[in-house]
Design a protein around this motif. Sequence first.
Motif, PDB file in Angstrom:
ATOM      1  N   TRP A 170     -12.180   1.384   7.959  1.00 14.99           N
ATOM      2  CA  TRP A 170     -12.597   1.796   6.614  1.00 14.99           C
ATOM      3  C   TRP A 170     -13.856   2.654   6.682  1.00 14.99           C
ATOM      4  N   ASN A 190      -6.871   1.473  -0.711  1.00 11.70           N
ATOM      5  CA  ASN A 190      -5.738   1.675   0.189  1.00 11.70           C
ATOM      6  C   ASN A 190      -6.188   1.645   1.650  1.00 11.70           C
ATOM      7  N   PHE A 191      -7.285   2.354   1.967  1.00 11.72           N
ATOM      8  CA  PHE A 191      -7.743   2.390   3.344  1.00 11.72           C
ATOM      9  C   PHE A 191      -8.372   1.067   3.777  1.00 11.72           C
ATOM     10  N   MET A 197      -5.275  -0.717   4.773  1.00 13.72           N
ATOM     11  CA  MET A 197      -4.567  -0.091   5.882  1.00 13.72           C
ATOM     12  C   MET A 197      -5.121  -0.525   7.230  1.00 13.72           C
ATOM     13  N   VAL A 201      -3.524  -3.868   8.128  1.00 17.67           N
ATOM     14  CA  VAL A 201      -2.116  -3.716   8.480  1.00 17.67           C
ATOM     15  C   VAL A 201      -1.958  -3.059   9.855  1.00 17.67           C
ATOM     16  N   ALA A 202      -2.824  -2.097  10.151  1.00 12.69           N
ATOM     17  CA  ALA A 202      -2.725  -1.359  11.411  1.00 12.69           C
ATOM     18  C   ALA A 202      -2.806  -2.272  12.621  1.00 12.69           C
ATOM     19  N   ASN A 237       1.152   5.972  13.857  1.00  7.33           N
ATOM     20  CA  ASN A 237       0.650   5.610  12.529  1.00  7.33           C
ATOM     21  C   ASN A 237      -0.047   6.786  11.855  1.00  7.33           C
ATOM     22  N   CYS A 267       1.012   8.631   8.331  1.00  6.59           N
ATOM     23  CA  CYS A 267       0.055   8.907   7.253  1.00  6.59           C
ATOM     24  C   CYS A 267       0.109  10.378   6.837  1.00  6.59           C
ATOM     25  N   TYR A 318      -6.732  11.354  10.483  1.00  9.91           N
ATOM     26  CA  TYR A 318      -6.253   9.981  10.643  1.00  9.91           C
ATOM     27  C   TYR A 318      -6.422   9.384  12.032  1.00  9.91           C
TER      28      TYR A 318
END
Length: 209
Positions: free
Chosen positions: A52, A96-97, A100, A103-104, A129, A133, A166
């Motif tokens: 993040w 969202n980030f 993410m 989840v990653a 990933n 994105c 990303y």
Amino acid sequence: MSPTSQHSLSVLRDGSQMGWHMIPLLLLVIYAYAREADQGNWSRVLAALAFWAMDWLNEIMNGLVFHFTQFAPIWGIGHPSSYLIFMGLNLEIAFNFALMGLVATMLLPKDPGMKILGVNNRLLFAVVNAALCVMVELALHHWGMLVWEWPWWGAAFPLPILLFGYLPFFLVGYWVYDMPCRKRQVKVVAALYSLVFCLAAGGIGLGWI
């Protein structure tokens, strides 16, 4: 200055753009982190926070590009949009980030040294990933939700989005996740957020972002 940038500048950090949907989104992020912490998955929590932080650094840089060019950020937000934190970042994207990054790490194999098709799994998952994105960004741009004004950043040139937009997020997140020392994880995350805070405070204070 591009029309999208003019509009974004007019509503930048404007509290009237807030909506009630922000509350359950915030609660969802808190729940996700609290659940991982409750299960003792501190490496995942710290890796997600590092992930993040990389996004915040990217968004600050994006805001600085707009300030010094007075044309457009590298990526902008199509309107109507919710509360804009920076020129290319609204609250939904920030939430969202935050998710993410969690989840990653859930997708990773247990063994950091395992190879898939001869490639280290961390590097492979980071590239795959990041590519996924980019595909999402292409769709968002097609729907007018993301705006790209610069010719070297967009559907015709997706590689810069992958390499600079990303891939560093995933590489740094996985790097922190695999650190064997909790103290080192905390120090890296603390250093990243210290940098974010200094750049954000200085940039906002100077009126640059």
